[in-house]
Design a protein around this motif. Structure first.
Motif, short mmCIF file in Angstrom:
data_model
loop_
_atom_site.label_atom_id
_atom_site.label_comp_id
_atom_site.label_asym_id
_atom_site.label_seq_id
_atom_site.Cartn_x
_atom_site.Cartn_y
_atom_site.Cartn_z
N PHE A 287 0.82 -1.22 0.00
CA PHE A 287 0.00 0.00 0.00
C PHE A 287 0.85 1.26 0.00
N ARG A 288 2.14 1.15 0.30
CA ARG A 288 3.01 2.34 0.36
C ARG A 288 3.33 2.85 -1.06
N PRO A 289 3.37 4.16 -1.27
CA PRO A 289 3.68 4.69 -2.61
C PRO A 289 5.03 4.22 -3.14
N TYR A 290 6.05 4.11 -2.24
CA TYR A 290 7.36 3.69 -2.75
C TYR A 290 7.31 2.26 -3.28
N ALA A 291 6.51 1.38 -2.63
CA ALA A 291 6.41 -0.01 -3.08
C ALA A 291 5.68 -0.07 -4.42
N ARG A 292 4.58 0.69 -4.53
CA ARG A 292 3.83 0.67 -5.79
C ARG A 292 4.70 1.16 -6.95
N ALA A 293 5.48 2.23 -6.72
CA ALA A 293 6.33 2.77 -7.79
C ALA A 293 7.40 1.76 -8.19
N ALA A 294 8.06 1.14 -7.21
CA ALA A 294 9.14 0.19 -7.53
C ALA A 294 8.59 -1.05 -8.23
N LEU A 295 7.44 -1.57 -7.78
CA LEU A 295 6.88 -2.76 -8.40
C LEU A 295 6.31 -2.47 -9.78
N ALA A 296 6.14 -1.18 -10.09
CA ALA A 296 5.74 -0.78 -11.44
C ALA A 296 6.93 -0.54 -12.34
N GLY A 297 8.15 -0.70 -11.80
CA GLY A 297 9.36 -0.56 -12.61
C GLY A 297 10.08 0.76 -12.44
N ASP A 298 9.59 1.65 -11.57
CA ASP A 298 10.23 2.95 -11.36
C ASP A 298 10.94 2.96 -10.01
N VAL A 299 11.68 4.05 -9.75
CA VAL A 299 12.32 4.24 -8.45
C VAL A 299 11.28 4.82 -7.49
N GLY A 300 11.12 4.20 -6.33
CA GLY A 300 10.16 4.67 -5.34
C GLY A 300 10.81 5.47 -4.24
N ARG A 301 10.22 6.62 -3.91
CA ARG A 301 10.74 7.47 -2.82
C ARG A 301 9.55 7.92 -1.97
N PHE A 302 9.76 7.92 -0.66
CA PHE A 302 8.65 8.26 0.24
C PHE A 302 9.20 8.51 1.63
N TYR A 303 8.63 9.52 2.33
CA TYR A 303 8.97 9.74 3.74
C TYR A 303 7.71 9.48 4.56
N ALA A 304 7.86 8.66 5.59
CA ALA A 304 6.68 8.31 6.38
C ALA A 304 7.13 7.77 7.73
N ILE A 305 6.14 7.65 8.64
CA ILE A 305 6.34 6.97 9.92
C ILE A 305 6.13 5.48 9.68
N GLY A 306 7.07 4.65 10.13
CA GLY A 306 6.98 3.22 9.92
C GLY A 306 5.77 2.61 10.60
N THR A 307 5.01 1.79 9.86
CA THR A 307 3.85 1.14 10.45
C THR A 307 4.23 0.00 11.38
N THR A 308 5.46 -0.50 11.26
CA THR A 308 5.91 -1.60 12.12
C THR A 308 6.65 -1.09 13.34
N THR A 309 7.59 -0.15 13.13
CA THR A 309 8.44 0.34 14.24
C THR A 309 7.97 1.67 14.81
N SER A 310 7.04 2.36 14.12
CA SER A 310 6.58 3.70 14.51
C SER A 310 7.71 4.73 14.49
N LEU A 311 8.79 4.42 13.76
CA LEU A 311 9.91 5.34 13.63
C LEU A 311 9.89 5.93 12.23
N PRO A 312 10.05 7.27 12.08
CA PRO A 312 10.00 7.87 10.75
C PRO A 312 11.29 7.61 9.97
N GLY A 313 11.21 7.73 8.64
CA GLY A 313 12.38 7.57 7.81
C GLY A 313 12.06 7.82 6.36
N TYR A 314 13.12 7.96 5.57
CA TYR A 314 13.02 8.17 4.12
C TYR A 314 13.18 6.81 3.45
N PHE A 315 12.14 6.37 2.72
CA PHE A 315 12.16 5.06 2.08
C PHE A 315 12.56 5.24 0.62
#
Length: 608
Positions: free
Chosen positions: A139-167
């Motif tokens: 569901f993450r934009p970076y995953a959708r972009a990469a699985l579509a063949g492009d480079v995915g970039r996204f900044y968000a709070i992690g749903t697993t660790t609750s720690l933010p980061g640049y994906f």
């Protein structure tokens, strides 16, 4: 009537002059306040613009440094094989260890691999309680972009660790290309908290804002996850769908903060803006000081005018003082201009010196590589006589066995013919192994760094020197672990070992007891190779200079003094150490001992 109004006229004039003077003072102070406020505000804004440009440059550099890393990881065979065989536990375990090593070396928050459905199959934190393995991030934009063949970039709070980061995600291509879509994607999570901490304590309040106007990094803690203005419904739906700031309520900034002057710089490829909120309080304080100073100056001028009417000489002194102040101001401005020009020249000279330093470093690296190759060729030259004897012996045996085979063939003895042919085959195999080892040792290294079996390298080096040891009547004993893997260049490691074993042979050449003992053992996380000989040992003066270029203890013409210097440089480049130590019985028992340390790749359990 006339006598009553006569004294009032001077008082009226006095009041009129005083009123006019006070009005002039008020107007002058207002003008000074306005001028100073504009000038101080412009200075603060210029300073903030320079600061924002520097911070943006630093942040852009950090993002660009890791931009290509997911692509490089996606090319690794074990990543592609893990995605092709997700049920192979051994492949997935190896992939987990590889991702953990990437995370540690690249100093990123996490590294993981997702399949074409967004399911995580391997991660650097596979052993943690909050591991990513088994979670689906499709569901993450970076995953959708990469699985579509492009480079995915996204900044968000992690749903697993609750720690933010640049994906940052990159697709893993299907080597066969039969599916027409990526096998999955490599994802890196990069923490930007260090930049946020570095902004604290500055004159301006810094914040990093996404394209929706949400502050996701801020030097002011209570500004974090607030928006520059109320979010519209489309932005809120987008944030909720991607769970970008999960668990956070995005409220607008306080009105006082939103009203502050702002300078901004674009950052990264996602439309981010680095914003510095300039506090106008210093500018207002400077303006008030200027207005107060203007009032004092006008008061001084009024007092001066009054004093001028009383004392003309004192007025001329004041004029001289003002002229001196003007001259001092001119000189100060001139000195500032000169100092600025000097700083510009100094910066230019520093850039030129840095360029020359880079050129010198490149030349030094090329020279070192040539010295390494020269050392190997020199070592081959020293071993040439032994190798000639080592090849002549099996060649003579081949001729003898061939003649015997002909004779047995004439006598009709096929079993003896077969036995002699087998002897010929064995001799040819031995010569082939020796020649192959020589070719590999003489080949010029291309700095191919990878896992190297140190035990195998010891066996290869011993094979190269076997003839020399036999020719000099020296005994070489080896006690080694069955396998010890290190990271390095196999050819250069073998060169170091050959050089140390050849030096040990030279040391015992004139001794009554000619023995060299090599031990490969483990010491913590290091592989330790100890080479000791029964020679005369090393003098303290020689030991202090052993690793200096062109220093040698051998007679003239038998060495350039580069072997140990080159070997030490090779070992240090691989993160290891090479040292000469006292033999086990102490310095007085004779003999020399060299210890080579290299970091192990395997754990102690794997080595056992």
């Amino acid at each position: 009537m006339s006598s009553a109004t006569a004294p009032a006229k001077p008082r009226v004039r006095v009041f009129a002059v005083a009123g006019a003077w006070l009005l002039a003072v008020a107007l002058a102070c207002a003008a000074a306040y306005h001028f100073s406020a504009e000038r101080a505000g412009a200075a603060l804004r210029a300073k903030a613009e320079r600061h924002a440009a520097a911070l943006a440059l630093d942040l852009n550099g950090a993002l660009e440094k890791v931009e290509t890393l997911p692509f490089v990881i996606s090319l690794q065979a074990q990543v592609q094989q893990g995605l092709q065989h997700p049920g192979d536990a051994a492949r997935i375990d190896a992939l987990n260890h590889y991702l953990a090593e990437v995370q540690q070396r690249a100093q990123v928050a996490a590294a993981y691999v997702i399949d074409h459905n967004g399911l995580t199959i391997a991660a650097s934190n596979w052993q943690d309680v909050q591991t990513f393995v088994g979670n689906n991030y499709g569901f993450r934009p970076y995953a959708r972009a990469a699985l579509a063949g492009d480079v995915g970039r996204f900044y968000a709070i992690g749903t697993t660790t609750s720690l933010p980061g640049y994906f940052l995600a990159h697709p893993v291509a299907d080597p066969g290309g039969s599916h027409g879509r990526p096998l999955g994607a490599v994802v890196l999570k990069i923490s930007l908290d260090a930049f946020e901490r570095s902004w604290a304590g500055g004159d301006e309040r810094a914040a990093l804002v996404d394209r929706n106007g949400v502050l996701f990094l801020a030097s002011q803690p209570d500004w974090k996850y607030r928006s520059l203005k109320p979010l519209d419904d489309a932005a809120r739906r987008e944030i909720a769908a991607s769970q970008q700031y999960t668990g956070r309520r995005i409220d607008p900034l306080p009105a006082a903060a939103a009203a502050l002057p702002v300078v901004e710089q674009p950052v990264g490829p996602l439309g981010w803006r680095l914003m510095l909120f300039v506090d106008p309080a210093p500018a207002r304080q400077a303006a008030r000081a200027m207005a107060f100073g203007t009032a004092l100056l006008l008061l001084a001028a009024a007092l001066g005018a009054h004093a001028w009417s009383q004392r003309r000489a004192h007025a001329r002194s004041l004029d001289a003082a003002r002229a001196a102040l003007s001259e001092a101001s001119t000189q100060l401005e001139q000195r500032i201009a000169e100092r600025t020009a000097e700083l510009v020249r100094a910066n230019r000279d520093l850039a030129e010196r840095y360029r020359e330093l880079q050129q010198a470093e490149q030349l030094l690296r090329e020279t070192q590589n040539e010295l390494v190759q020269a050392g190997k060729l020199g070592m081959l030259g020293q071993m040439a006589a032994g190798m000639t004897h080592e090849l002549n012996q099996p060649l003579t045996a081949v001729k003898a066995f061939a003649d015997n085979a002909v004779a047995f063939l004439d006598h009709g003895d096929p079993d003896s013919v077969r036995e002699n042919l087998q002897h010929i085959s064995d001799a040819c195999s031995r010569m082939g192994r020796l020649i192959g080892q020589l070719k590999g040792f003489a080949r010029k290294s291309e700095d191919l760094v990878g896992p190297v079996d140190l035990a195998a390298s010891i066996r290869n080096a011993a094979l190269l020197l076997e003839a020399d040891y036999r020719q000099h009547g020296a005994a070489l004993s080896i006690t080694a672990l069955p396998s010890a893997r290190v990271m390095g260049d196999s050819l250069r490691i073998e060169q170091v070992l050959v050089n140390l074993m050849k030096n040990a042979l030279d040391a015992v050449a004139g001794a009554d007891e000619r023995s060299v003992h090599l031990v490969l053992a483990r010491d913590g996380d290091d592989a330790v190779v100890t080479i000791s000989d029964s020679g005369p040992g090393l003098a303290p003066q020689a030991r202090a200079r052993l690793f200096e270029p062109f220093f040698t203890t051998k007679p003239s013409g038998q060495g350039l003094g580069l072997g140990l210097a080159i070997s030490s440089s090779i070992v240090q480049a691989m993160g290891g150490q090479l040292a000469a130590t006292d033999p086990p019985g102490g310095r007085g028992v004779g003999g020399a001992q060299f210890v080579l340390r290299l970091p192990l790749l395997d754990t102690e359990e794997e080595t056992a």
